[in-house]
Enzyme design. Sequence first.
Site, PDB file in Angstrom:
ATOM      1  N   GLU A   1       0.750  -1.220   0.083  1.00  0.00           N
ATOM      2  CA  GLU A   1       0.161  -0.084   0.186  1.00  0.00           C
ATOM      3  C   GLU A   1       0.753   1.109  -0.015  1.00  0.00           C
ATOM      4  O   GLU A   1       1.819   1.343   0.882  1.00  0.00           O
ATOM      5  CB  GLU A   1      -0.658   0.288   1.223  1.00  0.00           C
ATOM      6  CG  GLU A   1      -1.952   1.103   1.180  1.00  0.00           C
ATOM      7  CD  GLU A   1      -2.708   1.208   2.536  1.00  0.00           C
ATOM      8  OE1 GLU A   1      -2.957   0.588   3.278  1.00  0.00           O
ATOM      9  OE2 GLU A   1      -3.386   2.364   2.375  1.00  0.00           O
TER      10      GLU A   1
ATOM     11  N   ARG B   1       5.310 -12.635   9.994  1.00  0.00           N
ATOM     12  CA  ARG B   1       5.826 -11.175   9.582  1.00  0.00           C
ATOM     13  C   ARG B   1       7.046 -11.096  10.360  1.00  0.00           C
ATOM     14  O   ARG B   1       7.494 -11.847  11.459  1.00  0.00           O
ATOM     15  CB  ARG B   1       4.896 -10.223  10.659  1.00  0.00           C
ATOM     16  CG  ARG B   1       3.799  -9.452   9.879  1.00  0.00           C
ATOM     17  CD  ARG B   1       2.991  -8.554  10.795  1.00  0.00           C
ATOM     18  NE  ARG B   1       3.330  -7.354  10.392  1.00  0.00           N
ATOM     19  CZ  ARG B   1       2.680  -6.687   9.395  1.00  0.00           C
ATOM     20  NH1 ARG B   1       1.799  -7.178   8.779  1.00  0.00           N
ATOM     21  NH2 ARG B   1       3.306  -5.367   9.189  1.00  0.00           N
TER      22      ARG B   1
ATOM     23  N   LYS C   1       4.065   1.005   9.693  1.00  0.00           N
ATOM     24  CA  LYS C   1       4.202   2.144   8.826  1.00  0.00           C
ATOM     25  C   LYS C   1       3.597   3.463   9.535  1.00  0.00           C
ATOM     26  O   LYS C   1       3.913   4.526   9.471  1.00  0.00           O
ATOM     27  CB  LYS C   1       3.532   2.181   7.373  1.00  0.00           C
ATOM     28  CG  LYS C   1       4.470   1.232   6.656  1.00  0.00           C
ATOM     29  CD  LYS C   1       4.133   1.237   5.118  1.00  0.00           C
ATOM     30  CE  LYS C   1       2.773   0.165   4.936  1.00  0.00           C
ATOM     31  NZ  LYS C   1       2.450   0.036   3.436  1.00  0.00           N
TER      32      LYS C   1
END
Length: 564
Positions: free
Chosen positions: A39, A264, A274
């Site tokens: 994204e 992750r 982020k």
Amino acid sequence: MASTTTTETGGSNFVRDIILDDLKTGKYQGRVHTRFPPEPNGYLHIGHAKSICLNFGLAAEFGGKCNLRFDDTNPEKEETEYVDSIMENIRWLGFDWEDRLYYASDYFEQLYEWAVQLIKAGKAYVCDLSAEEVRQYRGTLTEPGRESPYRNRAVEDNLDLFERMRAGEFPDGTRTLRSKIDMASPNLNMRDPVMYRILHAEHHRTGDKWCIYPMYDFTHGQSDSIEKITHSICTLEFEDHRPLYDWYVEQLGIYHPQQIEFDRLNLTYTVLSKRKLLTLVQEGFVRGWDDPRMPTLAGIRRRGYTPEAIRNFCASIGVSKTNGILDLSLLEHFVREDLNKRAPRVMAVLRPLRVVIDNYPEGRAETLEAVNNPEDASMGTRQVPFSRVLYIEQEDFREDPPKQYFRLAPGREVRLRYGYFITCTGVVKDEKTGEVVELHCTYDPATRGGNAPDGRKVKSTIHWVSAAQAVDAEVRIYDNLFDRANPNEEGVVFTTFLNPKSLEVVPNAKLEPSLAGAAPLDRYQFERLGYFCADLDSTAAKPVFNRTAALRDTWAKIEKRAKE
Ligand code: ATP
Ligand code: MG
């Protein structure tokens, strides 16, 4: 940890096994097609590198393809700056999406048509509940949800309202399009999830064409489907979303990729969200997204890491089905391992102490031969100037040396690296502060190159720089950005754990003259000090160097201890 690291993906792992199996059964006619779907709401970080290496690495290993797809369904947080930096970082890591650059926003029209298809099939409805009400109706893990009073709207009404949502008739947040699945499902994601929301926001690519935007879950699987992705590899938090991913592609009757989830990456002393990284940038805790203390690829690159070190790190950590937290020193281990082989060694003095060699003739200058890399003879040698006045490291001299201290002290002889033996004969102090400001020494001309013909030994070798030819530089020494191993502790503002000593600026370092021509991002080992690279701010007039890593290898020590 994987024992063999034959590929970017660390040799065998469960994702690879699934692909091998699918190749055997011909599930996708022998195709392997993955994608990396960021994204564009921030810069890529080291966690993304794991996903990039996995997706591009598996495609490369099996002669397949990997797309780059921007998952840009959230116009309020996304920007072109992020799109550009993401592409630059992936290329820098060494991967290539060739002509396969896609944007989820390119599929908005198709997604809209698919939403209409679901409405017509009685599988979606326009809901007038507010976001807060939708939350209340959803229920909890232990209680089923309640059906929206708008759930049984007539298909005609839904089609009309959805069209008017698109036309911009309704303010933000007043209506949503929801899928009609099961409000009692044990999986909360299946309780009539929202497909579209109203958002009068300018999108970085589609401008003001749209005022309704599809949700991630209604976008991702269909985007994979459009691109004929075979294995849609994502992180574990999407495991609970897989039933919804499958539901949409099944209800729409379109090509069905397989979603596979892996763990992750998390690192100690590091935040990899982020949102948190954006806070650090926006609130000025760091100098920008590419601050060398940031775990962003831009920051790590500026710090002096090589793409090879990052890829080797990603290969070594493998992938699994359980989230953990890795020691940050493991990442540092890989940059040391790589730079040890590649970075030329030079001499630099960070905190200079002036040394006058009293018996060295004034005005005389000579050069001494220094080895560029003892690990690699092909890197050759260079000439280093030597003269009567030198700088050594302040910490390489002690007026009252403790027992185990073998470096320079009054009356003691040490070796200057690639140079001569010197003996300290005098100490000059600042009258007011008592601080040592200059040493007087004598040298033994017979020890040129570092050995005494009479066989006498010295206990230490120190580095030095000739004063007349020294290049002045600023050196930035970095420590962990956080002083807590886990700065992500629940209930505490993460910036509480910022390390106040994460950046130390050394303003007056002295470098050997070969460093005068260093270009930004050129990497070196400063002998006895660590790995350094020229910063992006560095100019010939004002050289600036970053410390990439100290020489001490905590990880190697941990490993050694474990073996003992
Ligand atoms: P963040 O939580 O940091 O905002 P994200 O998952 O929302 O990250 P995306 O841009 O959506 O960020 O991520 C693109 C891809 O990278 C996704 O497939 C995601 O699963 C993967 N990814 C993100 N963070 C990590 C991580 N720490 N380790 C491995 N893969 C990651
Ligand atoms: Mg995401």
